[in-house]
Design a protein around this motif. Structure first.
Motif, PDB file in Angstrom:
ATOM      1  N   ILE A 104       0.813  -1.209   0.000  1.00  0.00           N
ATOM      2  CA  ILE A 104       0.000   0.000   0.000  1.00  0.00           C
ATOM      3  C   ILE A 104       0.853   1.269   0.000  1.00  0.00           C
ATOM      4  CG2 ILE A 104      -0.186   0.230   2.511  1.00  0.00           C
ATOM      5  CD1 ILE A 104      -3.177   0.902   2.071  1.00  0.00           C
ATOM      6  N   LYS A 105       0.345   2.285  -0.712  1.00  0.00           N
ATOM      7  CA  LYS A 105       0.975   3.603  -0.740  1.00  0.00           C
ATOM      8  C   LYS A 105      -0.131   4.653  -0.713  1.00  0.00           C
ATOM      9  CE  LYS A 105       4.737   2.009  -3.741  1.00  0.00           C
ATOM     10  NZ  LYS A 105       5.388   2.190  -5.067  1.00  0.00           N
ATOM     11  N   PRO A 106       0.093   5.769  -0.081  1.00  0.00           N
ATOM     12  CA  PRO A 106      -0.936   6.815  -0.085  1.00  0.00           C
ATOM     13  C   PRO A 106      -1.046   7.458  -1.458  1.00  0.00           C
ATOM     14  CG  PRO A 106       1.048   7.614   1.004  1.00  0.00           C
ATOM     15  CD  PRO A 106       1.275   6.164   0.725  1.00  0.00           C
ATOM     16  N   GLN A 107      -2.275   7.786  -1.841  1.00  0.00           N
ATOM     17  CA  GLN A 107      -2.477   8.476  -3.110  1.00  0.00           C
ATOM     18  C   GLN A 107      -2.069   9.931  -3.010  1.00  0.00           C
ATOM     19  OE1 GLN A 107      -6.524   7.896  -4.465  1.00  0.00           O
ATOM     20  NE2 GLN A 107      -5.856   6.348  -5.929  1.00  0.00           N
ATOM     21  N   THR A 108      -2.431  10.554  -1.888  1.00  0.00           N
ATOM     22  CA  THR A 108      -2.057  11.961  -1.677  1.00  0.00           C
ATOM     23  C   THR A 108      -1.591  12.146  -0.240  1.00  0.00           C
ATOM     24  OG1 THR A 108      -4.291  12.650  -1.036  1.00  0.00           O
ATOM     25  CG2 THR A 108      -3.726  12.801  -3.380  1.00  0.00           C
ATOM     26  N   ILE A 109      -0.700  13.094  -0.058  1.00  0.00           N
ATOM     27  CA  ILE A 109      -0.215  13.472   1.269  1.00  0.00           C
ATOM     28  C   ILE A 109      -0.272  14.992   1.365  1.00  0.00           C
ATOM     29  CG2 ILE A 109       1.758  13.477   2.870  1.00  0.00           C
ATOM     30  CD1 ILE A 109       2.777  10.982   1.433  1.00  0.00           C
ATOM     31  N   ARG A 110      -0.827  15.479   2.450  1.00  0.00           N
ATOM     32  CA  ARG A 110      -0.781  16.913   2.705  1.00  0.00           C
ATOM     33  C   ARG A 110      -0.587  17.146   4.195  1.00  0.00           C
ATOM     34  NH1 ARG A 110      -5.459  19.474   4.480  1.00  0.00           N
ATOM     35  NH2 ARG A 110      -7.317  18.123   4.625  1.00  0.00           N
ATOM     36  N   ASN A 112      -0.551  20.381   7.420  1.00  0.00           N
ATOM     37  CA  ASN A 112      -0.582  21.765   7.876  1.00  0.00           C
ATOM     38  C   ASN A 112       0.388  21.887   9.041  1.00  0.00           C
ATOM     39  OD1 ASN A 112      -1.925  20.837  10.191  1.00  0.00           O
ATOM     40  ND2 ASN A 112      -3.950  21.307   9.353  1.00  0.00           N
ATOM     41  N   GLU A 113       0.260  22.920   9.832  1.00  0.00           N
ATOM     42  CA  GLU A 113       1.243  23.153  10.892  1.00  0.00           C
ATOM     43  C   GLU A 113       1.265  22.061  11.955  1.00  0.00           C
ATOM     44  OE1 GLU A 113       0.291  27.303  12.063  1.00  0.00           O
ATOM     45  OE2 GLU A 113       2.423  27.615  11.762  1.00  0.00           O
ATOM     46  N   THR A 114       0.143  21.375  12.152  1.00  0.00           N
ATOM     47  CA  THR A 114       0.071  20.416  13.250  1.00  0.00           C
ATOM     48  C   THR A 114      -0.345  19.011  12.830  1.00  0.00           C
ATOM     49  OG1 THR A 114      -2.240  20.997  13.722  1.00  0.00           O
ATOM     50  CG2 THR A 114      -0.519  22.245  14.879  1.00  0.00           C
ATOM     51  N   MET A 115      -0.838  18.818  11.606  1.00  0.00           N
ATOM     52  CA  MET A 115      -1.422  17.536  11.225  1.00  0.00           C
ATOM     53  C   MET A 115      -0.871  17.024   9.895  1.00  0.00           C
ATOM     54  SD  MET A 115      -3.655  16.816  13.651  1.00  0.00           S
ATOM     55  CE  MET A 115      -4.647  15.543  12.861  1.00  0.00           C
ATOM     56  N   LEU A 116      -0.825  15.691   9.807  1.00  0.00           N
ATOM     57  CA  LEU A 116      -0.499  15.005   8.562  1.00  0.00           C
ATOM     58  C   LEU A 116      -1.753  14.293   8.072  1.00  0.00           C
ATOM     59  CD1 LEU A 116       1.589  13.768   6.500  1.00  0.00           C
ATOM     60  CD2 LEU A 116       1.832  11.872   8.129  1.00  0.00           C
ATOM     61  N   PHE A 117      -2.067  14.420   6.784  1.00  0.00           N
ATOM     62  CA  PHE A 117      -3.248  13.800   6.191  1.00  0.00           C
ATOM     63  C   PHE A 117      -2.798  12.886   5.053  1.00  0.00           C
ATOM     64  CE2 PHE A 117      -4.337  17.929   7.844  1.00  0.00           C
ATOM     65  CZ  PHE A 117      -5.532  17.739   8.529  1.00  0.00           C
ATOM     66  N   LEU A 118      -3.248  11.631   5.091  1.00  0.00           N
ATOM     67  CA  LEU A 118      -2.930  10.682   4.032  1.00  0.00           C
ATOM     68  C   LEU A 118      -4.229  10.122   3.466  1.00  0.00           C
ATOM     69  CD1 LEU A 118      -0.875   9.678   6.747  1.00  0.00           C
ATOM     70  CD2 LEU A 118       0.413   9.127   4.685  1.00  0.00           C
ATOM     71  N   THR A 119      -4.356  10.161   2.158  1.00  0.00           N
ATOM     72  CA  THR A 119      -5.505   9.560   1.483  1.00  0.00           C
ATOM     73  C   THR A 119      -5.039   8.287   0.799  1.00  0.00           C
ATOM     74  OG1 THR A 119      -6.491  11.742   1.109  1.00  0.00           O
ATOM     75  CG2 THR A 119      -7.333   9.901  -0.195  1.00  0.00           C
ATOM     76  N   TRP A 120      -5.718   7.166   1.112  1.00  0.00           N
ATOM     77  CA  TRP A 120      -5.303   5.857   0.609  1.00  0.00           C
ATOM     78  C   TRP A 120      -6.062   5.516  -0.676  1.00  0.00           C
ATOM     79  CZ3 TRP A 120      -1.060   4.503   2.983  1.00  0.00           C
ATOM     80  CH2 TRP A 120      -0.846   4.952   4.294  1.00  0.00           C
ATOM     81  N   PRO A 121      -5.620   4.496  -1.407  1.00  0.00           N
ATOM     82  CA  PRO A 121      -6.247   4.166  -2.697  1.00  0.00           C
ATOM     83  C   PRO A 121      -7.753   3.930  -2.625  1.00  0.00           C
ATOM     84  CG  PRO A 121      -4.158   3.028  -2.507  1.00  0.00           C
ATOM     85  CD  PRO A 121      -4.396   3.686  -1.183  1.00  0.00           C
ATOM     86  N   ASP A 122      -8.278   3.462  -1.490  1.00  0.00           N
ATOM     87  CA  ASP A 122      -9.720   3.236  -1.379  1.00  0.00           C
ATOM     88  C   ASP A 122     -10.484   4.480  -0.931  1.00  0.00           C
ATOM     89  OD1 ASP A 122      -8.902   3.457   1.225  1.00  0.00           O
ATOM     90  OD2 ASP A 122      -9.732   1.537   1.902  1.00  0.00           O
TER      91      ASP A 122
END
Length: 420
Positions: A104-110, A112-122
């Motif tokens: 598995i690999k994240p489709q997108t990564i973003r 902000n100053e305090t948080m990491l967001f990962l969107t997965w293929p599903d």
């Protein structure tokens, strides 16, 4: 810093492009490579440049608060704290780890100053606070060491650690917290003004932990009557040692209360095993390493009256966590060490030499803290850290005490806000 330099290069190129000087960035390969590198590294868009990351083929690299961390993508998916993956009421994982695609690999990564967001293929989105990642990363854990004050006799005396009053210990959180703070820092702690009875000692111990029932019972009450097959049940001197080395998991905490002594001698010896081990690490690191790797058997054989026991525990003298090399348990008891048959002959002699190095440190007079146990003053010992012994005595001497489960003591400390 390297990421500041990348940012400066990127800004310089953008400035040249805006100013019409296009050839300097685009015609020279070295500038093209730097521009690509600047785009590969991402950073927080708001506030100071305090977090950057780079996406690799099999992991995410993150630099935050001065620490470079690397996270496997399966790990990032497995530790998701969303409602569908983690039950925040029970603090347990709901996600079936075996269902996660190992590629598995994240489709997108973003970020902000305090948080990491990962969107997965599903389409599932995982959110992590940067502080949580710092605390729970391998790199972050390598820097986390349990706060302790290592001591010899003079250091402990100069610290002037006061005992906690019995009523304060039982009835107030402040008294309990002060006691546990002393215990965590020094590996020993005292409670005074305790009624000299077995029942009150049991009540005291139950304040912080379940009492661990062993082959010696729940609460033990002993004199020098040799009612058990153990040197402790005599009037003889006892050299420094840790207890129950013959258990696979030695008892964590030991409680002593002298209810009565009509005679002379019988002082209790205390030695900080971690202090001695630290000296070995500084002066003879190869010996420390060997003592942390060679497994030994410890054995207790008893056939007295109704007591029939044959216990065997296996482990090295020094036990360390592999990720940060922190010493967490010393298993030292020359009385109960069994036949050495767990290592080949060419290691045995080196082990004896290393053991002698540690024993020399443990037996230095300046490392020996001698105290006289008296009725009303109860001693708690971290049996994974502090060795205890006794000088010989005369007359009638009665002690009571018990073993406590280490997990429960540390749990109590954590709920009071202490690091344990």
């Amino acid at each position: 810093m390297w990421y500041h330099r990348l940012s400066q290069i990127y800004c310089s190129i953008q400035h040249q492009l805006k100013g019409g000087v296009r050839h300097s960035a685009l015609q020279f390969p070295c500038f093209q490579n730097r521009l690509l590198a600047a785009h590969r590294w991402q950073h927080t868009a708001l506030g100071p440049l305090n977090c950057v990351w780079q996406q690799h083929e099999d992991h995410l690299e993150l630099r935050y608060a001065g620490t470079v961390m690397r996270f496997d993508y399966v790990w990032l998916r497995d530790h998701c704290r969303s409602a569908s993956c983690y039950n925040s009421k029970t603090n347990q994982r709901s996600l079936d780890t075996a269902s996660v695609d190992l590629g598995i690999k994240p489709q997108t990564i973003r970020m902000n100053e305090t948080m990491l967001f990962l969107t997965w293929p599903d389409g599932h989105v995982t959110r992590y606070s940067l502080e949580w990642l710092l605390k729970n990363s391998y790199e972050g854990q390598k820097q986390t060491i349990q706060p302790r004050i290592l001591w010899n006799a003079e250091i402990y005396r100069q610290a002037q650690v006061l005992p906690v009053d019995f009523q304060s210990f039982l009835e107030t959180k402040d008294g309990l917290k002060e006691f546990l703070q002393n215990f965590l820092l020094y590996g020993i702690a005292f409670v005074e003004n305790v009624p000299p009875t077995r029942e009150d000692t049991e009540k005291l111990a139950g304040r912080i932990s379940l009492i661990r029932e062993t082959i010696y019972g729940r609460m033990w009450n002993f004199t020098s009557d040799f009612s058990r097959g153990d040197t402790a049940y005599t009037k003889l001197a006892l050299d420094r040692h840790t207890d129950t080395t013959y258990f696979q998991e030695p008892c964590g905490i030991q409680v002593f209360h002298c209810l009565r002594h009509e005679g002379t001698g019988g002082r209790t010896l205390l030695v900080d095993g971690f202090y001695a081990a630290e000296k070995v690490l500084q002066r003879a690191p190869a010996d420390f390493d060997l003592l942390s790797k060679v497994p030994l058997k410890h054995e207790y054989i008893e056939n007295v009256g109704e007591c029939h026991n044959h216990m065997i525990g296996v482990g090295p003298v020094l036990n360390i966590y592999p990720w940060n090399k922190e010493l967490y348990l010393i298993r030292y008891n020359n009385y109960d060490r069994a036949v050495i048959n767990t290592v080949p002959y060419d290691v045995v002699h080196r082990w004896y030499a290393a053991h002698r190095t540690l024993t020399t440190e443990l037996r230095r007079p300046e490392n020996e803290l001698w105290i006289k146990l008296k009725p009303g003053k109860v001693l708690f010992i971290d049996n994974w850290r502090v060795l205890h012994g006794r000088e010989s005595f005369t007359g009638y001497r009665q002690l009571c005490g018990c073993y406590l489960t280490r997990d429960d003591v540390l749990s109590t400390a954590r709920f009071l806000g202490l690091q344990a």
